[in-house]
Design a protein around this motif. Structure first.
Motif, short mmCIF file in Angstrom:
data_model
loop_
_atom_site.label_atom_id
_atom_site.label_comp_id
_atom_site.label_asym_id
_atom_site.label_seq_id
_atom_site.Cartn_x
_atom_site.Cartn_y
_atom_site.Cartn_z
N ALA A 56 0.83 -1.21 0.00
CA ALA A 56 0.00 0.00 0.00
C ALA A 56 0.86 1.25 0.00
CB ALA A 56 -0.93 -0.01 1.21
N GLN A 57 1.95 1.23 0.78
CA GLN A 57 2.80 2.40 0.86
C GLN A 57 3.62 2.60 -0.41
OE1 GLN A 57 2.56 4.68 3.29
NE2 GLN A 57 3.82 5.88 1.88
N ILE A 58 3.98 1.51 -1.08
CA ILE A 58 4.69 1.64 -2.35
C ILE A 58 3.81 2.37 -3.37
CG2 ILE A 58 5.54 0.36 -4.36
CD1 ILE A 58 6.56 -1.78 -2.52
N PHE A 59 2.56 1.95 -3.47
CA PHE A 59 1.67 2.56 -4.46
C PHE A 59 1.40 4.03 -4.12
CE2 PHE A 59 0.08 -1.98 -4.93
CZ PHE A 59 0.88 -2.21 -6.04
N LYS A 60 1.27 4.33 -2.83
CA LYS A 60 1.07 5.73 -2.43
C LYS A 60 2.32 6.56 -2.75
CE LYS A 60 -2.19 4.54 1.24
NZ LYS A 60 -2.44 4.47 2.70
N VAL A 89 3.99 11.59 3.88
CA VAL A 89 5.06 11.65 4.87
C VAL A 89 4.74 10.75 6.06
CG1 VAL A 89 6.26 13.16 6.51
CG2 VAL A 89 5.79 13.95 4.17
N ASP A 90 3.51 10.81 6.57
CA ASP A 90 3.13 9.96 7.71
C ASP A 90 3.24 8.48 7.35
OD1 ASP A 90 2.63 12.15 9.31
OD2 ASP A 90 0.51 12.25 8.77
N GLY A 91 2.83 8.13 6.14
CA GLY A 91 2.91 6.75 5.71
C GLY A 91 4.34 6.26 5.60
N LEU A 92 5.20 7.08 5.02
CA LEU A 92 6.60 6.71 4.90
C LEU A 92 7.27 6.60 6.27
CD1 LEU A 92 7.77 8.85 1.84
CD2 LEU A 92 7.77 6.35 2.00
N ARG A 93 6.95 7.53 7.14
CA ARG A 93 7.54 7.50 8.49
C ARG A 93 7.11 6.24 9.24
NH1 ARG A 93 5.91 12.15 10.13
NH2 ARG A 93 7.81 13.31 9.64
N GLN A 94 5.84 5.87 9.12
CA GLN A 94 5.36 4.66 9.78
C GLN A 94 6.07 3.42 9.22
OE1 GLN A 94 1.41 3.40 8.72
NE2 GLN A 94 1.08 2.33 10.67
N TRP A 95 6.25 3.40 7.90
CA TRP A 95 6.90 2.24 7.30
C TRP A 95 8.37 2.15 7.72
CZ3 TRP A 95 6.51 -2.34 5.53
CH2 TRP A 95 7.55 -2.91 4.78
N LEU A 143 14.46 0.19 0.44
CA LEU A 143 13.35 0.77 1.19
C LEU A 143 12.20 -0.20 1.29
CD1 LEU A 143 12.11 3.24 2.56
CD2 LEU A 143 11.37 4.04 0.31
N TRP A 144 12.06 -1.08 0.28
CA TRP A 144 10.93 -2.01 0.25
C TRP A 144 11.44 -3.46 0.22
CZ3 TRP A 144 7.53 1.62 1.01
CH2 TRP A 144 7.60 2.83 0.33
N PRO A 145 12.01 -3.98 1.30
CA PRO A 145 12.49 -5.36 1.29
C PRO A 145 11.34 -6.35 1.36
CG PRO A 145 12.71 -4.42 3.48
CD PRO A 145 12.25 -3.31 2.59
N THR A 146 11.61 -7.57 0.92
CA THR A 146 10.65 -8.66 1.03
C THR A 146 10.96 -9.49 2.27
OG1 THR A 146 11.97 -10.24 -0.25
CG2 THR A 146 10.53 -8.73 -1.48
N GLU A 147 10.13 -10.49 2.51
CA GLU A 147 10.37 -11.36 3.66
C GLU A 147 11.68 -12.13 3.52
OE1 GLU A 147 7.77 -11.12 1.85
OE2 GLU A 147 5.94 -10.88 3.05
#
Length: 371
Positions: free
Chosen positions: A186-190, A253-259, A275-279
């Motif tokens: 969700a954060q990637i798409f945002k 900004v809030d979404g990125l900070r939370q992630w 920034l977007w690692p997988t399991e």
């Protein structure tokens, strides 16, 4: 055939140093090797070079004969076949295929590479340029994509992101695994939308690419995104740019900070990594992003012709609607030419109505302005 080839020699000279068992196949392979060297010498992307090599092999297989026997009719037959059937190829795809054949034939017929003389001596026939103005697709329009592809409306954008957030809540409520990945997606798409990124640009981001903007200290370390893997021209390599966080999209900004503070540490403890690692500790791949976007799009009931790239189109369109200058938008999305940015723009009716209302007010007075 000899077991040892001197790779320092040119392809035509290597040919004369061996006695191949299958002469035609060996000569064709050496043609491709020489063409690969020529393209790499120009600084072209190695992956793109191999894609072109693979297509030429495919084209030769379709023709069922080697390049020194190709004629214009072979290209025309391949083109007609590709443009017919239940799933015809797009005109832009056909043009790329034809261009690949054209530049390969140009290499073979260039007298500096001696392929014409070599083939005449060995096979009695020589390569020729089989592409000309009368059998190839002309490039008449700046944009030849499918007309159905467009920017998302505000309602569609809200529905898509609501569906992405709902997926996280659904997984959590069911007690199943995957909530963290859903939050990441969700954060990637945002982020793609909020910064107008391409797929590869977003997937290649690292923590160090989140930067402060001295002109907007309220955003902290999320005032800008440093894009280091932007789309470049042939032979130029990736083009870098800095994309600023906009006040209209400050919610990102809030979404990125939370992630970064809560989500990512559960997948990776590398302070300088993706920034977007997988399991599994790898980066999310482009195919995964396409698949996940399509899944959320379908869940939200949006048209199937909308692709992940539509988020970038939406970003450009919204910035124009919000009054940002074309030059600023061009710099934000990394377009080399303003005409490319214009192709991405499909402003909505609300914006058009505001513009015409302002024009009416300016010409006829405030009484004609739309309330």
């Amino acid at each position: 055939m000899s077991d040892h080839l001197d790779l320092s020699l040119s392809p035509t000279r290597r040919l004369r140093s061996v006695r191949p068992l299958h002469e035609a196949s060996f000569v064709f392979d050496e043609m491709l090797n020489g063409w690969r060297d020529q393209q790499r010498s120009r600084g072209l992307d190695p992956y793109g070079v191999e894609v072109r090599i693979k297509f030429i092999r495919r084209f030769a297989g379709y023709c069922e004969k080697p390049p020194w026997q190709w004629g214009p009719g072979d290209l025309e037959d391949f083109t007609v076949r590709s443009m017919s059937g239940s799933k015809p190829l797009a005109k832009s795809t056909i043009r790329n295929y034809q261009m690949t054949v054209r530049i390969f034939c140009a290499y073979l017929t260039d007298m500096r590479y001696e392929w014409v003389a070599e083939c005449l001596e060995r096979f009695g026939s020589a390569p020729q340029q089989i592409c000309h103005d009368w059998n190839t697709v002309a490039h008449l329009l700046e944009y030849e994509g499918r007309p159905q592809r467009r920017a998302l409306t505000y309602d569609e954008l809200e529905a898509f992101f609501a569906c992405a957030d709902e997926r996280v809540e659904t997984i959590l409520a069911a007690g199943r695994k995957g909530a963290l990945s859903a939050l990441r997606d969700a954060q990637i798409f945002k982020t793609i939308y909020a910064f107008g990124l391409r797929r590869k640009e977003a997937a290649s981001l690292e923590l160090a690419d989140l930067r402060p903007n001295p002109a907007a200290p309220r955003f902290g370390t999320y005032g800008a995104v440093e894009v280091r893997w932007g789309k470049g021209s042939s032979g130029s390599g990736p083009r870098r740019r800095t994309v600023l966080t906009l006040p209209e999209l400050d919610w990102v900004v809030d979404g990125l900070r939370q992630w970064v503070d809560e989500g990512r540490p559960r997948l990776s403890d590398d302070p300088r990594g993706a920034l977007w690692p997988t399991e599994r500790g790898t980066r999310v791949c482009l195919r995964y992003l396409d698949s996940r976007f399509a899944d959320l799009r379908d869940r939200a009931g949006l048209p199937v012709e909308l692709s992940l790239h539509a988020l970038r189109h939406t970003y450009v369109t919204n910035l124009i609607e919000w009054g940002y200058s074309e030059k600023f938008v061009q710099d934000q999305v990394g377009h080399l030419y303003a005409s490319t940015t214009a192709i991405y723009t499909s402003v909505g009716n609300d914006y058009k109505n505001r513009v015409i209302a302002q024009a009416l007010s300016r010409v006829y007075g405030d009484s004609h302005a739309q309330p």
